[in-house]
Motif scaffolding. Sequence first.
Motif, mmCIF file in Angstrom:
data_model
loop_
_atom_site.group_PDB
_atom_site.id
_atom_site.type_symbol
_atom_site.label_atom_id
_atom_site.label_comp_id
_atom_site.label_asym_id
_atom_site.label_seq_id
_atom_site.Cartn_x
_atom_site.Cartn_y
_atom_site.Cartn_z
ATOM 1 N N GLY A 50 0.815 -1.207 0.000
ATOM 2 C CA GLY A 50 0.000 0.000 0.000
ATOM 3 C C GLY A 50 0.846 1.253 0.000
ATOM 4 O O GLY A 50 0.537 2.242 -0.682
ATOM 5 N N MET A 51 1.933 1.217 0.778
ATOM 6 C CA MET A 51 2.853 2.349 0.804
ATOM 7 C C MET A 51 3.397 2.633 -0.590
ATOM 8 O O MET A 51 3.534 3.793 -0.994
ATOM 9 C CB MET A 51 4.017 2.054 1.751
ATOM 10 C CG MET A 51 5.054 3.154 1.807
ATOM 11 S SD MET A 51 6.646 2.651 2.511
ATOM 12 C CE MET A 51 7.347 1.724 1.137
ATOM 13 N N TRP A 52 3.731 1.572 -1.329
ATOM 14 C CA TRP A 52 4.312 1.775 -2.653
ATOM 15 C C TRP A 52 3.332 2.507 -3.576
ATOM 16 O O TRP A 52 3.723 3.386 -4.354
ATOM 17 C CB TRP A 52 4.734 0.450 -3.263
ATOM 18 C CG TRP A 52 5.618 0.665 -4.449
ATOM 19 C CD1 TRP A 52 5.275 0.566 -5.767
ATOM 20 C CD2 TRP A 52 6.984 1.068 -4.421
ATOM 21 N NE1 TRP A 52 6.346 0.874 -6.558
ATOM 22 C CE2 TRP A 52 7.417 1.183 -5.760
ATOM 23 C CE3 TRP A 52 7.899 1.329 -3.389
ATOM 24 C CZ2 TRP A 52 8.707 1.560 -6.105
ATOM 25 C CZ3 TRP A 52 9.189 1.706 -3.730
ATOM 26 C CH2 TRP A 52 9.578 1.813 -5.076
ATOM 27 N N GLY A 53 2.057 2.158 -3.484
ATOM 28 C CA GLY A 53 1.062 2.852 -4.287
ATOM 29 C C GLY A 53 0.994 4.328 -3.977
ATOM 30 O O GLY A 53 0.913 5.179 -4.882
ATOM 31 N N MET A 54 1.037 4.682 -2.695
ATOM 32 C CA MET A 54 0.966 6.092 -2.309
ATOM 33 C C MET A 54 2.289 6.806 -2.577
ATOM 34 O O MET A 54 2.305 8.015 -2.828
ATOM 35 C CB MET A 54 0.568 6.215 -0.847
ATOM 36 C CG MET A 54 -0.837 5.702 -0.547
ATOM 37 S SD MET A 54 -2.098 6.288 -1.700
ATOM 38 C CE MET A 54 -1.964 8.061 -1.535
ATOM 39 N N ASN A 55 3.394 6.080 -2.537
ATOM 40 C CA ASN A 55 4.682 6.640 -2.921
ATOM 41 C C ASN A 55 4.630 7.109 -4.376
ATOM 42 O O ASN A 55 5.046 8.234 -4.698
ATOM 43 C CB ASN A 55 5.751 5.559 -2.707
ATOM 44 C CG ASN A 55 6.950 5.674 -3.625
ATOM 45 O OD1 ASN A 55 7.629 6.693 -3.655
ATOM 46 N ND2 ASN A 55 7.201 4.613 -4.376
ATOM 47 N N LEU A 56 4.081 6.283 -5.261
ATOM 48 C CA LEU A 56 3.971 6.682 -6.663
ATOM 49 C C LEU A 56 2.987 7.841 -6.826
ATOM 50 O O LEU A 56 3.194 8.730 -7.655
ATOM 51 C CB LEU A 56 3.539 5.486 -7.512
ATOM 52 C CG LEU A 56 4.519 4.312 -7.576
ATOM 53 C CD1 LEU A 56 3.982 3.224 -8.495
ATOM 54 C CD2 LEU A 56 5.897 4.761 -8.028
ATOM 55 N N GLY A 57 1.918 7.829 -6.019
ATOM 56 C CA GLY A 57 0.970 8.933 -6.083
ATOM 57 C C GLY A 57 1.611 10.255 -5.699
ATOM 58 O O GLY A 57 1.352 11.298 -6.316
ATOM 59 N N PHE A 58 2.454 10.242 -4.671
ATOM 60 C CA PHE A 58 3.094 11.479 -4.236
ATOM 61 C C PHE A 58 4.087 11.969 -5.294
ATOM 62 O O PHE A 58 4.224 13.177 -5.515
ATOM 63 C CB PHE A 58 3.790 11.288 -2.895
ATOM 64 C CG PHE A 58 4.126 12.572 -2.198
ATOM 65 C CD1 PHE A 58 3.174 13.233 -1.448
ATOM 66 C CD2 PHE A 58 5.384 13.136 -2.314
ATOM 67 C CE1 PHE A 58 3.467 14.430 -0.813
ATOM 68 C CE2 PHE A 58 5.697 14.329 -1.686
ATOM 69 C CZ PHE A 58 4.728 14.984 -0.930
ATOM 70 N N ILE B 137 2.070 20.497 2.567
ATOM 71 C CA ILE B 137 1.139 19.551 1.957
ATOM 72 C C ILE B 137 0.430 18.819 3.090
ATOM 73 O O ILE B 137 1.082 18.229 3.954
ATOM 74 C CB ILE B 137 1.870 18.567 1.029
ATOM 75 C CG1 ILE B 137 2.522 19.335 -0.130
ATOM 76 C CG2 ILE B 137 0.915 17.499 0.512
ATOM 77 C CD1 ILE B 137 3.459 18.504 -0.960
ATOM 78 N N TRP B 138 -0.908 18.868 3.095
ATOM 79 C CA TRP B 138 -1.708 18.296 4.174
ATOM 80 C C TRP B 138 -2.434 17.045 3.697
ATOM 81 O O TRP B 138 -2.918 16.978 2.560
ATOM 82 C CB TRP B 138 -2.748 19.314 4.652
ATOM 83 C CG TRP B 138 -2.205 20.340 5.609
ATOM 84 C CD1 TRP B 138 -1.138 21.168 5.402
ATOM 85 C CD2 TRP B 138 -2.703 20.633 6.913
ATOM 86 N NE1 TRP B 138 -0.941 21.969 6.504
ATOM 87 C CE2 TRP B 138 -1.887 21.667 7.442
ATOM 88 C CE3 TRP B 138 -3.755 20.143 7.673
ATOM 89 C CZ2 TRP B 138 -2.098 22.200 8.709
ATOM 90 C CZ3 TRP B 138 -3.977 20.676 8.934
ATOM 91 C CH2 TRP B 138 -3.146 21.687 9.442
ATOM 92 N N SER C 280 3.098 6.926 5.177
ATOM 93 C CA SER C 280 4.375 6.268 4.910
ATOM 94 C C SER C 280 4.759 6.392 3.440
ATOM 95 O O SER C 280 5.941 6.585 3.107
ATOM 96 C CB SER C 280 4.325 4.801 5.331
ATOM 97 O OG SER C 280 3.321 4.093 4.632
ATOM 98 N N GLY C 281 3.771 6.304 2.536
ATOM 99 C CA GLY C 281 4.061 6.457 1.116
ATOM 100 C C GLY C 281 4.528 7.850 0.765
ATOM 101 O O GLY C 281 5.471 8.032 -0.017
ATOM 102 N N PHE C 282 3.884 8.859 1.357
ATOM 103 C CA PHE C 282 4.301 10.237 1.110
ATOM 104 C C PHE C 282 5.723 10.469 1.617
ATOM 105 O O PHE C 282 6.553 11.079 0.950
ATOM 106 C CB PHE C 282 3.347 11.206 1.811
ATOM 107 C CG PHE C 282 1.997 11.334 1.151
ATOM 108 C CD1 PHE C 282 1.643 10.571 0.059
ATOM 109 C CD2 PHE C 282 1.069 12.239 1.644
ATOM 110 C CE1 PHE C 282 0.394 10.689 -0.545
ATOM 111 C CE2 PHE C 282 -0.176 12.380 1.045
ATOM 112 C CZ PHE C 282 -0.522 11.599 -0.040
ATOM 113 N N GLY C 283 5.992 9.984 2.821
ATOM 114 C CA GLY C 283 7.314 10.172 3.401
ATOM 115 C C GLY C 283 8.390 9.447 2.622
ATOM 116 O O GLY C 283 9.497 9.968 2.430
#
Length: 340
Positions: free
Chosen positions: A178-186, A204-205, A215-218
């Motif tokens: 899941g983190m990887w998906g949000m990492n790509l989104g960020f 960014i909020w 975790s993905g954003f970070g």
Amino acid sequence: MRPARLSIVPRMHDSSLTQPLPRLDLALKPTPLEEFPRLREAWGGPHVWVKRDDLTGFGLSGNKVRKLEFHLAAAREAGADTVITCGAVQSNHCRATALACARFGFDVRLILRTLDGRKPDRAVANLLINSLAGASIRYISVDEWDQRDEIMAEEAADLAAAGRTAWVIPQGASDRLGMWGMNLGFRELIDQIPQEIGSDVAEIWHTGSSGGTTSGFGWAADRTGFSTPIVALCISEPAESLVARVTRIWRSGVKAFGGEMPAPPLEYLDRYLTGGYGQVTDELVETQAEATRLTGLLFDPIYTGKTVYGLRKEIAAGRFADDDHVVFWHTGGGFGALVG
């Protein structure tokens, strides 16, 4: 107010990830980045931009589908016929999972938390959609919630005994996949800021809960050298709980993908909990409604509504300069606004 300037380096992928993770496309990407000037006119303070992950397209499931793209691909590779996951009775993640499983032909079992472990008298909003998507549902109480992972493991074992194969997704799909998906989104947002805003960004909020989004954003900020502060608005528990979840996910990510533990510009803000998960105040609900009247966007009181409320309070407290630009990541969850 801290000076916070935008810092972008060329987009990169982690060198330790030698091949792309399997992925099933669900989301419409990139989602738009839009300014909403009427918020600034009414509230004063900064220019407010919204990353429209409420427009990922699949089942109005918001950012949840970014995580599920990787989980369901992994389930398919594992030969699973059933997906098991858990959440609160109105969980956006569980509803998104039920719809996505219907799309790809998985059976789905949901472990849903209610106060007493009983089925609600009336199915509305996300709970109704779960049933429409064909999900099997097991209800557990608040007291049983701490054993949710064990309960899902038991469900998977029962399926295995019947000759079937289950794929278990943790709460909120908040793990390294899941983190990887949000990492790509960020990283998508990093590309959009200079194109759409063309200016420095102060902060960014986003809504912080089970840890997958944060975790993905970070991870993305650390790996790309992006230095603008990222604020995780805690909506359920004190900051230290979210920090612990995010740290566990990062450790798992480092073990799987390599590299060092991230050290991103993250702030965990927990002074707008309003009593904890699902707890709201009249002021919060009015602020959420006002935000809808000023933008035409839907917010739910548990997640995005609480983050909008926190942002509104911080603007009023003078956190930002008038010429600042702030990005609010809208994670979706509009069906939660229908819960009475």
